[in-house]
Motif scaffolding. Structure first.
Motif, PDB file in Angstrom:
ATOM      1  N   LEU A 208     119.397  86.250  61.925  1.00 22.17           N
ATOM      2  CA  LEU A 208     118.018  85.907  61.577  1.00 22.17           C
ATOM      3  C   LEU A 208     117.123  85.957  62.810  1.00 22.17           C
ATOM      4  CD1 LEU A 208     115.954  84.924  59.489  1.00 22.17           C
ATOM      5  CD2 LEU A 208     116.679  82.578  60.002  1.00 22.17           C
ATOM      6  N   CYS A 209     117.607  85.418  63.918  1.00 21.09           N
ATOM      7  CA  CYS A 209     116.829  85.432  65.164  1.00 21.09           C
ATOM      8  C   CYS A 209     116.597  86.870  65.638  1.00 21.09           C
ATOM      9  CB  CYS A 209     117.548  84.633  66.251  1.00 21.09           C
ATOM     10  SG  CYS A 209     117.585  82.850  65.950  1.00 21.09           S
ATOM     11  N   PHE A 211     116.436  89.475  63.783  1.00 25.28           N
ATOM     12  CA  PHE A 211     115.477  90.104  62.870  1.00 25.28           C
ATOM     13  C   PHE A 211     114.051  89.663  63.182  1.00 25.28           C
ATOM     14  CE2 PHE A 211     112.986  89.918  58.906  1.00 25.28           C
ATOM     15  CZ  PHE A 211     113.023  91.264  58.538  1.00 25.28           C
ATOM     16  N   ILE A 212     113.877  88.360  63.433  1.00 28.31           N
ATOM     17  CA  ILE A 212     112.541  87.831  63.722  1.00 28.31           C
ATOM     18  C   ILE A 212     112.022  88.365  65.055  1.00 28.31           C
ATOM     19  CG2 ILE A 212     111.218  85.734  64.206  1.00 28.31           C
ATOM     20  CD1 ILE A 212     113.053  84.248  62.274  1.00 28.31           C
ATOM     21  N   LEU A 213     112.893  88.372  66.061  1.00 32.50           N
ATOM     22  CA  LEU A 213     112.503  88.832  67.395  1.00 32.50           C
ATOM     23  C   LEU A 213     112.587  90.344  67.543  1.00 32.50           C
ATOM     24  CD1 LEU A 213     114.354  86.105  69.520  1.00 32.50           C
ATOM     25  CD2 LEU A 213     111.939  86.144  68.860  1.00 32.50           C
ATOM     26  N   LYS A 214     113.059  91.004  66.457  1.00 37.65           N
ATOM     27  CA  LYS A 214     113.225  92.464  66.447  1.00 37.65           C
ATOM     28  C   LYS A 214     114.104  92.929  67.603  1.00 37.65           C
ATOM     29  CE  LYS A 214     108.804  93.284  64.151  1.00 37.65           C
ATOM     30  NZ  LYS A 214     107.498  93.986  64.205  1.00 37.65           N
TER      31      LYS A 214
END
Length: 453
Positions: A208-209, A211-214
């Motif tokens: 998830l991290c 994905f959020i931080l790309k």
């Protein structure tokens, strides 16, 4: 003998025993239940149920214990949920001291069954994630129903749900919210997250991290690990299948669930909670035998490895199911998802199933003797399934009961305490600890085939 007694496999056993005894002595104090009397066996029973995150109770938690007593139970649930060794190693790590090799093995086996990881970073991450999830759950419960879940009640129930303990401050558990979709959703989310396993939670959080931080990572064949894939897939299948089975069984008893909408929601909630958590929105004592049988099956399976849950574990169930399918199809390899299982994994799964069967069988016989062995079966109709249900609930650290827990005899309470303790540690862990005291013979007997089947 000293080296055998200090084997890392025995460290969690000692830790759990010391915590249970200490918790029982604390709960015996008058300050935990003013103007009420609690016997030593009932205090130890309650402490064991809390530390082993089971939820079986001989007295009503909300009305019998004071806020102090409830806080002791809450602390025991939190300690038992992650495992005593987790907190002990965390304290040592934060103090800057080196974690011993025995602690590394004990904690890693308890959490993810992998001793080759950085114990410090992993434990800090686990504790931080757990406390965050519990606080979020408490906040949501309080916001959705500030009266029913005041701050303390919200925290208590959130911790109890995530740790899969099933302790509630209400005598009817969560029956008052059986039609509340939001409250049900929060509890189900907490229960499922607590039963997935800390390794899975950490991996999903990292994904998830990223994905959020790309954040880009090396290209892999699969987006998640094999272990996580098997755990998530099996958990989803069991939740859906269990909900459908309970819904169909309880549809025969319309008065248990008055309307169609609550039927679906209650069946889904019960499917989630009966695998390990112990909360209920239905009166278990008023459910059909068909529902109880399905629930026993789900309780035996339990949650996933390295989690707050008990039972055989979802991965063991998948391995056993795949083994049977492979034998029926005449395949030499046992396939689960993307890979085939090693012979060691198959043998461990079969051993775990056999040990669980033996333990449950002996416990059912003993409880049948202590809880009415002198009653003819014509006068004890329905008593057997109640005992069987209670036995599986204790061993799988679920905490659901048809109502016989407060009526247990002294011997019956000892049996249930033993089941909860063994179930929390896991029969394979206990067998490994015992085997660590043994020596492999330096000779082998001649081998031969035996006619089977």
């Amino acid at each position: 003998m000293k080296s055998k007694a200090s084997s890392p496999f025995w460290v969690p056993i000692y830790a759990f025993m010391i915590t249970i005894i200490s918790g029982g002595l604390l709960l015996k104090l008058d300050i935990c239940h003013p103007d009420k009397t609690l016997s030593l066996i009932d205090a130890i029973f309650t402490a064991t149920s809390a530390v082993c995150v089971t939820g079986l109770a001989v007295v009503d938690t909300g009305s019998f214990f004071s806020r102090t007593g409830q806080s002791v139970i809450l602390a025991l649930i939190q300690l038992g949920g992650l495992g005593i060794m987790t907190y002990a190693s965390l304290v040592i790590y934060l103090l800057g001291k080196k974690v011993s090799a025995s602690d590394r093995i004990a904690v890693s086996q308890t959490l993810i069954h992998d001793p080759s990881f950085n114990i410090g970073r992993f434990i800090v991450g686990v504790v931080a994630a757990v406390l965050s999830i519990e606080l979020i759950g408490a906040f949501l419960l309080n916001r959705m129903d500030p009266h029913g879940f005041a701050p303390y009640s919200a925290i208590f129930h959130s911790v109890s749900a995530f740790c899969n303990a099933g302790f509630s401050l209400y005598s009817d558990s969560l029956s008052s919210w059986k039609d509340n979709v939001g409250i049900n959703a929060v509890f189900m989310a907490l229960i499922v997250l607590g039963g997935l396993g800390f390794y899975v939670l950490i991996e999903l959080w990292q994904k998830l991290c990223d994905f959020i931080l790309k954040k880009k990572r090396p290209i892999a064949a699969h987006p998640i690990s094999w272990q996580t894939h098997v755990v998530l897939e099996t958990t989803l299948i069991l939740i859906i299948a269990g909900a459908v089975a309970i819904w169909l069984a309880e549809s025969l008893r319309v008065h248990v669930i008055p309307n169609f909408e609550s039927n679906e929601l209650s069946a889904l909630f019960q499917s989630v909670t009966c695998r390990t958590a112990g909360f209920n929105t239905l009166d278990i004592s008023n459910m059909t035998n068909v529902s109880l049988i399905f629930m026993i099956f789900l309780m035996v399976i339990g949650g996933s490895p390295g989690s707050c849950a008990g039972g055989l574990k979802t991965t063991t169930f998948r391995a056993l199911f795949a083994f049977v399918v492979a034998k029926i199809r005449g395949r030499s390899q046992v396939r689960v998802g993307w890979y085939a299982l090693t012979e060691d994994s198959i043998n461990k799964s079969l051993t775990l199933m056999a040990l669980a069967g033996v333990i449950l069988g002996i416990a059912v016989i003993l409880l049948s003797i202590t809880e009415g062995g002198n009653i003819p079966h014509t006068q004890a109709r329905g008593h057997f399934i109640e005992i069987f249900f209670e036995t599986v609930s204790a061993f799988a650290t679920v905490g659901l009961s048809t109502g016989i827990t407060p009526k247990l005899t002294f011997s019956g309470k000892i049996i249930i305490i033993s089941l909860m303790f063994v179930g929390r540690l896991g029969p394979v862990w206990l067998l490994t600890a015992i085997n660590s005291w043994q020596k492999e013979p330096r000779y082998k007997l001649p081998e031969d085939d035996l006619s089977l089947g």
